[in-house]
Design an enzyme around this catalytic site. Structure first.
Site, PDB file in Angstrom:
ATOM      1  N   HIS A  82      75.374  23.627  10.735  1.00 31.38           N
ATOM      2  CA  HIS A  82      76.547  23.234   9.960  1.00 31.38           C
ATOM      3  C   HIS A  82      77.614  22.745  10.939  1.00 31.38           C
ATOM      4  O   HIS A  82      77.475  22.888  12.151  1.00 31.38           O
ATOM      5  CB  HIS A  82      77.045  24.358   9.040  1.00 31.38           C
ATOM      6  CG  HIS A  82      77.534  25.580   9.723  1.00 31.38           C
ATOM      7  ND1 HIS A  82      78.565  26.343   9.233  1.00 31.38           N
ATOM      8  CD2 HIS A  82      77.147  26.164  10.870  1.00 31.38           C
ATOM      9  CE1 HIS A  82      78.768  27.348  10.049  1.00 31.38           C
ATOM     10  NE2 HIS A  82      77.928  27.267  11.035  1.00 31.38           N
ATOM     11  N   ASP A 119      74.050  31.382  16.133  1.00 22.16           N
ATOM     12  CA  ASP A 119      75.040  31.403  15.062  1.00 22.16           C
ATOM     13  C   ASP A 119      74.474  32.303  13.957  1.00 22.16           C
ATOM     14  O   ASP A 119      73.561  31.925  13.245  1.00 22.16           O
ATOM     15  CB  ASP A 119      75.252  29.960  14.565  1.00 22.16           C
ATOM     16  CG  ASP A 119      76.114  29.891  13.318  1.00 22.16           C
ATOM     17  OD1 ASP A 119      76.448  30.951  12.752  1.00 22.16           O
ATOM     18  OD2 ASP A 119      76.437  28.765  12.899  1.00 22.16           O
ATOM     19  N   GLN A 158      74.976  33.227   8.685  1.00 20.62           N
ATOM     20  CA  GLN A 158      74.235  33.381   7.425  1.00 20.62           C
ATOM     21  C   GLN A 158      73.253  34.539   7.458  1.00 20.62           C
ATOM     22  O   GLN A 158      73.013  35.175   6.435  1.00 20.62           O
ATOM     23  CB  GLN A 158      73.479  32.085   7.092  1.00 20.62           C
ATOM     24  CG  GLN A 158      74.348  30.946   6.627  1.00 20.62           C
ATOM     25  CD  GLN A 158      75.115  31.249   5.354  1.00 20.62           C
ATOM     26  OE1 GLN A 158      74.729  32.077   4.544  1.00 20.62           O
ATOM     27  NE2 GLN A 158      76.249  30.594   5.179  1.00 20.62           N
ATOM     28  N   LYS A 179      81.577  36.970   5.366  1.00 21.34           N
ATOM     29  CA  LYS A 179      80.313  36.706   4.685  1.00 21.34           C
ATOM     30  C   LYS A 179      79.507  37.990   4.504  1.00 21.34           C
ATOM     31  O   LYS A 179      78.366  37.975   4.065  1.00 21.34           O
ATOM     32  CB  LYS A 179      79.491  35.677   5.468  1.00 21.34           C
ATOM     33  CG  LYS A 179      80.047  34.252   5.370  1.00 21.34           C
ATOM     34  CD  LYS A 179      79.072  33.271   5.956  1.00 21.34           C
ATOM     35  CE  LYS A 179      79.722  31.973   6.390  1.00 21.34           C
ATOM     36  NZ  LYS A 179      80.106  31.093   5.287  1.00 21.34           N
ATOM     37  N   CYS A 189      79.185  21.457   4.441  1.00 21.49           N
ATOM     38  CA  CYS A 189      79.574  21.244   5.834  1.00 21.49           C
ATOM     39  C   CYS A 189      78.358  20.961   6.710  1.00 21.49           C
ATOM     40  O   CYS A 189      78.236  21.478   7.820  1.00 21.49           O
ATOM     41  CB  CYS A 189      80.370  22.421   6.383  1.00 21.49           C
ATOM     42  SG  CYS A 189      81.911  22.658   5.514  1.00 21.49           S
TER      43      CYS A 189
END
Lengths: 133, 420
Positions: free
Chosen positions: B129, B204, B207, B230, B370
């Site tokens: 993203h 990253d 998620q 998140k 994004c």
């Protein structure tokens, strides 16, 4: 719901879809949040918009808004179109506007309650603004 | 129907923790399926944050008074909890404002420290993203390093062969997502580490980590970034994990108070990690709140959360696969987790999401998520008139089979409404 019969019908209209080969102005507009793009073609005779068409993809609201806008600006002078634009913008942003001037554009009145969809409505109008600058 | 891993007692606890689940929107029970953008918030965390703000708050690390001590202890306890969660040492846990700041910190610090020089290669994937793409792209223009990509196939999936193939570019830095926010694919992190044993590996985790633990030592990760919001936590708080020896070699990103060792009118030297990366007054209550959030998740049991998200993901994929008017993106196999991106043939994603919300109380996300370059890949592989964006439904541990059934019902309605 904002999906009235009027908006659904106008979203499917094909009359104003296409290119104007000898267009006086070609302007590309973009909605950054969804990637929708519209290319607006204007044919001007002096100060008057004598024809307009568009190409591009978009949601029901942006497609309907583009069709209604084009229908309304054909035959108007630049100044008249800009006056319409200011009122359409004011309507959708919840500010004061001239109801009589807007006519069928009033069908989009409820869109102002959905901030993310305001951008869909404004896509053709913002593109027109750039084209007429 | 609830089904899954939760006992009645646990479910009661979850329901009381997330009061908004009892809300109606547009006359319908709220069905929140936009968890990949941000999750709902928990009552006990908000209560504890309010208590902290009202009775224990002051600035941290400097003053010697009682409130400062209490606030500092609460802040540092949050760091300890996160350190244990990641299997990291205390000095390796840096608080940021979120994933985006974490990546920006690394990019800027690398070029200032000489860890990244002209001619070096940074390897990303085509499914990143914008947060793990734009900072690298822009810095590469100023500092002359090169960006290469692990290629995605036409469904947006990263195959092991593509990872292997990318070893030929000999990257200095490999920065990849642990799970795509568009395709839902969990990337094989072990495989990536083995393929690039000498590269600086940045993960990253934005998620993946909300529903699957990441052990930074076991995976031999050099840096990990993620956001609190998140995973039930407050907005404006994130974590950067970094290997101690690397953090020590790195120039700070932001300069200011707290991060210094000695300052003269000529120059400054810096505090030790993690403090040298935490300039200025941080989001104190947010960090403290994130500590409470992690406690809550651990009390619920992280393994159960992982299992529940897995069960719901499977049910979501299977339910949507049965609708022949949808085009689904991503691997759709066991590597596919927590979210599904799709399009309803002939209907724009904004219209789909809008009707789902207005008529069924279902919150989904529509747009390019994004990840604009990835949209162009999906467009190439698409068999429909692809609208440059998708609808995305994403689950968390408090969702139910009922939620997904409501989504399916809503999609059938959308299909009918727009084909008339």
């Amino acid at each position: 719901m904002i999906y009235s019969e009027f908006i659904m019908d106008y979203s499917k209209l094909k009359k104003f879809v296409g290119k104007i080969e000898n267009a006086t102005k070609v302007e590309e507009g973009k909605n950054l949040s969804c990637g929708d793009e519209v290319t607006l073609y204007l044919l001007l005779d002096g100060n008057r918009i004598v024809d307009a068409k568009f190409e591009g993809h978009g949601c029901t609201i942006s497609q309907a808004s583009t069709n209604v806008m084009i229908e309304q600006i054909i035959g108007k002078t630049k100044e008249e179109a800009l006056e319409l634009l200011r009122n359409a913008e004011n309507m959708i942003l919840g500010k004061e506007f001239n109801e009589k001037l807007l006519g069928p554009i009033l069908n989009f009145y409820d869109v102002k309650n959905y901030p993310m969809r305001v951008k869909c409505f404004l896509l053709p109008w913002k593109t027109l603004e750039m084209a007429l600058k | 129907m609830r089904s899954g891993v939760w006992s009645d007692k646990e479910w009661e606890c979850i329901k009381s923790e997330i009061p908004v689940l009892d809300r109606t929107v547009n006359g319908k029970r709220l069905v929140y399926l936009d968890n990949a953008a941000s999750t709902l918030k928990a009552k006990s965390v908000i209560d504890k944050m309010a208590d902290f703000y009202l009775y224990h708050y002051s600035n941290i690390h400097r003053a010697v008074h009682t409130l400062a001590s209490e606030a500092t202890m609460a802040y540092e306890q949050a760091r300890e909890k996160i350190g244990r969660f990641l299997n990291a040492q205390l000095g390796e846990v840096v608080f940021t404002s979120g994933t985006t700041m974490g990546i920006n910190l690394l990019v800027n610090s690398f070029v200032r420290s000489g860890l990244l020089r002209e001619g070096d290669v940074v390897l990303l994937t085509q499914v990143e993203h914008h947060a793990n793409l734009v900072p690298w792209l822009r810095a590469s223009k100023f500092h002359g390093f090169r960006i290469e990509y692990i290629q995605a196939d036409e469904k947006g999936v990263i195959l092991k062969e593509a990872i292997e193939k990318a070893t030929s570019v000999k990257p200095k830095v490999v920065s990849i997502t642990a799970q795509s926010n568009v395709t839902g694919q969990e990337l094989p992190l072990n495989f990536v580490r083995e393929a690039f044993p000498n590269a600086i590996l940045i993960i990253d985790g934005a998620q993946l980590i909300p529903h699957k633990k990441i052990d930074v030592k076991a995976l031999d990760i050099d840096f990990l970034v993620f956001s609190a919001h998140k995973m039930l936590g407050p907005t404006g708080v994130g974590v950067l994990y970094g290997k101690r020896e690397l953090l020590e070699r790195m120039e700070p990103f932001l300069y200011g108070g707290e991060m210094i060792d000695r300052v003269t009118f000529e120059d400054a030297t810096f505090n030790v990690p993690p403090y040298k990366f935490e300039a200025g007054t941080p989001h104190i209550a947010g960090v403290v709140g994130f500590g409470y959030t992690l406690e809550l998740l651990e009390n619920l049991d992280l393994e159960k959360i992982e299992k529940q998200v897995e069960i719901l993901s499977r049910y979501l994929i299977d339910s949507l696969s049965r609708l022949d008017f949808l085009e689904l993106y991503g691997p759709l196999d066991d590597s596919h987790r927590s979210l599904v991106s799709f399009n309803v043939q002939g209907v724009h994603p904004h219209d789909v999401s809008h009707v789902l919300d207005q008529m069924f109380g279902v919150a989904t996300r529509s747009g390019h998520h994004c990840a604009q370059p990835l949209m162009s890949i999906l467009k190439r592989g698409s068999k429909i008139d692809f609208p440059n964006s998708t609808v995305r439904a994403s689950v968390y541990f408090y969702n139910t089979f009922d939620d997904i059934d409501t989504l399916v019902e809503g999609l059938k309605f959308v299909r009918k409404m727009f084909s008339e």
